[in-house]
Design a protein around this motif. Structure first.
Motif, mmCIF file in Angstrom:
data_model
loop_
_atom_site.group_PDB
_atom_site.id
_atom_site.type_symbol
_atom_site.label_atom_id
_atom_site.label_comp_id
_atom_site.label_asym_id
_atom_site.label_seq_id
_atom_site.Cartn_x
_atom_site.Cartn_y
_atom_site.Cartn_z
ATOM 1 N N LYS A 76 -36.863 42.883 24.436
ATOM 2 C CA LYS A 76 -35.625 42.573 23.705
ATOM 3 C C LYS A 76 -34.534 42.133 24.689
ATOM 4 O O LYS A 76 -33.892 41.097 24.498
ATOM 5 C CB LYS A 76 -35.180 43.803 22.927
ATOM 6 N N GLU A 77 -34.348 42.907 25.753
ATOM 7 C CA GLU A 77 -33.300 42.570 26.730
ATOM 8 C C GLU A 77 -33.573 41.214 27.371
ATOM 9 O O GLU A 77 -32.672 40.404 27.568
ATOM 10 C CB GLU A 77 -33.216 43.653 27.807
ATOM 11 N N MET A 78 -34.850 40.971 27.661
ATOM 12 C CA MET A 78 -35.215 39.699 28.298
ATOM 13 C C MET A 78 -34.928 38.530 27.352
ATOM 14 O O MET A 78 -34.360 37.514 27.755
ATOM 15 C CB MET A 78 -36.709 39.763 28.630
ATOM 16 N N LEU A 79 -35.284 38.688 26.065
ATOM 17 C CA LEU A 79 -35.070 37.610 25.099
ATOM 18 C C LEU A 79 -33.585 37.448 24.762
ATOM 19 O O LEU A 79 -33.171 36.413 24.235
ATOM 20 C CB LEU A 79 -35.880 37.865 23.817
ATOM 21 N N GLU A 80 -32.808 38.472 25.072
ATOM 22 C CA GLU A 80 -31.359 38.364 24.852
ATOM 23 C C GLU A 80 -30.638 37.818 26.085
ATOM 24 O O GLU A 80 -29.417 37.765 26.118
ATOM 25 C CB GLU A 80 -30.798 39.733 24.448
ATOM 26 N N GLY A 81 -31.432 37.471 27.101
ATOM 27 C CA GLY A 81 -30.843 36.776 28.245
ATOM 28 C C GLY A 81 -30.687 37.593 29.507
ATOM 29 O O GLY A 81 -30.186 37.081 30.510
ATOM 30 N N SER A 82 -31.111 38.859 29.487
ATOM 31 C CA SER A 82 -30.995 39.663 30.710
ATOM 32 C C SER A 82 -31.927 39.123 31.781
ATOM 33 O O SER A 82 -32.931 38.459 31.485
ATOM 34 C CB SER A 82 -31.363 41.118 30.434
ATOM 35 N N GLU A 83 -31.592 39.464 33.012
ATOM 36 C CA GLU A 83 -32.385 38.996 34.140
ATOM 37 C C GLU A 83 -33.809 39.571 34.038
ATOM 38 O O GLU A 83 -33.985 40.714 33.621
ATOM 39 C CB GLU A 83 -31.742 39.481 35.436
ATOM 40 N N VAL A 84 -34.794 38.763 34.420
ATOM 41 C CA VAL A 84 -36.183 39.226 34.425
ATOM 42 C C VAL A 84 -36.534 39.623 35.855
ATOM 43 O O VAL A 84 -36.479 38.805 36.764
ATOM 44 C CB VAL A 84 -37.148 38.119 33.950
ATOM 45 N N SER A 85 -36.864 40.877 36.047
ATOM 46 C CA SER A 85 -37.131 41.358 37.406
ATOM 47 C C SER A 85 -38.626 41.619 37.597
ATOM 48 O O SER A 85 -39.410 41.585 36.641
ATOM 49 C CB SER A 85 -36.365 42.649 37.658
ATOM 50 N N ALA A 86 -38.978 41.925 38.848
ATOM 51 C CA ALA A 86 -40.373 42.277 39.138
ATOM 52 C C ALA A 86 -40.749 43.556 38.391
ATOM 53 O O ALA A 86 -41.892 43.733 37.980
ATOM 54 C CB ALA A 86 -40.550 42.474 40.639
ATOM 55 N N ALA A 87 -39.765 44.439 38.185
ATOM 56 C CA ALA A 87 -40.042 45.686 37.462
ATOM 57 C C ALA A 87 -40.387 45.392 36.003
ATOM 58 O O ALA A 87 -41.298 46.010 35.435
ATOM 59 C CB ALA A 87 -38.835 46.616 37.546
ATOM 60 N N THR A 88 -39.682 44.435 35.399
ATOM 61 C CA THR A 88 -39.991 44.050 34.008
ATOM 62 C C THR A 88 -41.446 43.600 33.928
ATOM 63 O O THR A 88 -42.204 44.026 33.055
ATOM 64 C CB THR A 88 -39.096 42.870 33.551
ATOM 65 N N ARG A 89 -41.817 42.745 34.862
ATOM 66 C CA ARG A 89 -43.182 42.216 34.850
ATOM 67 C C ARG A 89 -44.204 43.333 35.066
ATOM 68 O O ARG A 89 -45.248 43.373 34.425
ATOM 69 C CB ARG A 89 -43.333 41.124 35.901
ATOM 70 N N LEU A 90 -43.891 44.246 35.977
ATOM 71 C CA LEU A 90 -44.824 45.341 36.269
ATOM 72 C C LEU A 90 -45.089 46.187 35.016
ATOM 73 O O LEU A 90 -46.240 46.503 34.691
ATOM 74 C CB LEU A 90 -44.255 46.224 37.384
ATOM 75 N N HIS A 91 -44.018 46.532 34.285
ATOM 76 C CA HIS A 91 -44.206 47.367 33.090
ATOM 77 C C HIS A 91 -45.008 46.619 32.019
ATOM 78 O O HIS A 91 -45.806 47.238 31.313
ATOM 79 C CB HIS A 91 -42.851 47.817 32.544
ATOM 80 N N LEU A 92 -44.814 45.308 31.916
ATOM 81 C CA LEU A 92 -45.605 44.543 30.937
ATOM 82 C C LEU A 92 -47.048 44.374 31.438
ATOM 83 O O LEU A 92 -47.995 44.432 30.652
ATOM 84 C CB LEU A 92 -44.983 43.178 30.656
#
Ligand code: SF4
Ligand code: SF4
Length: 163
Positions: free
Chosen positions: A56-72
């Motif tokens: 949700k945060e990513m699709l709302e424009g928040s920065e995409v970090s390596a941590a986001t990718r790791l959790h996905l």
């Protein structure tokens, strides 16, 4: 839940689909009880509810970090969470969209992409997998202990087992 998707995705098919899925989630957390990665790691962001928030945060424009990718990346896409969701949230489809957006907005390094390609090809190709296993057996004595334990030996009976 309330959403306000960013311009880059709001009017796309993926954006509309993700928006409908996100809005169906009531954030109750029932799904976490059946998520293997949450049960193993105990981190909210390694469970479906946390990942839904990250997407949700990513699709709302928040920065995409390596941590986001790791959790996905840690999500097994087993969709066990869907079986316990009272709102019928299509988590599996949402995480597909989320991963696609992560790949676009925070591309992996060339080395990481090459490694992933190699693993995929090796597991899909019988010949390549047999070659890698044979090489691993030859080099087994000099492999680091962690890798060594993954290489099976062949028994006279034809069966295989780790040493
Ligand atoms: S069970 Fe369903 S509605 Fe509740 S947090 Fe999980 S995905 Fe959202
Ligand atoms: S798909 Fe599986 S691993 Fe991923 S969040 Fe749902 S239950 Fe957890």
């Amino acid at each position: 839940m309330q959403t306000a998707l960013a311009d880059f995705i709001r009017e796309t098919n993926e954006g509309r689909e993700a928006n409908a899925i996100l809005r169906a989630c009531v954030h109750c957390g029932f799904c976490t009880a059946t998520c293997p990665t949450y049960l193993l790691l105990g981190d909210e962001q390694d469970g479906p509810r946390g990942r839904i928030y990250l997407i949700k945060e990513m699709l709302e424009g928040s920065e995409v970090s390596a941590a986001t990718r790791l959790h996905l990346d840690r999500c097994l896409t087993c969709r066990s969470c869907e079986t316990t969701c009272p709102s019928g949230v299509q988590y599996g489809r949402l995480v597909d969209i989320g991963r696609h957006v992560v790949d676009q907005r925070a591309p992996r390094s060339v080395a990481a992409r090459a490694g992933r390609w190699l693993v995929r090809e090796a597991f899909l190709s019988r010949g390549l997998f047999a070659f890698a296993l044979g090489a691993g057996r030859l080099l087994r004595p000099v492999l680091p202990a962690k890798l060594r334990s993954l290489v099976t030996i062949k028994l006279k009976s034809g069966t295989e087992r780790p040493l």
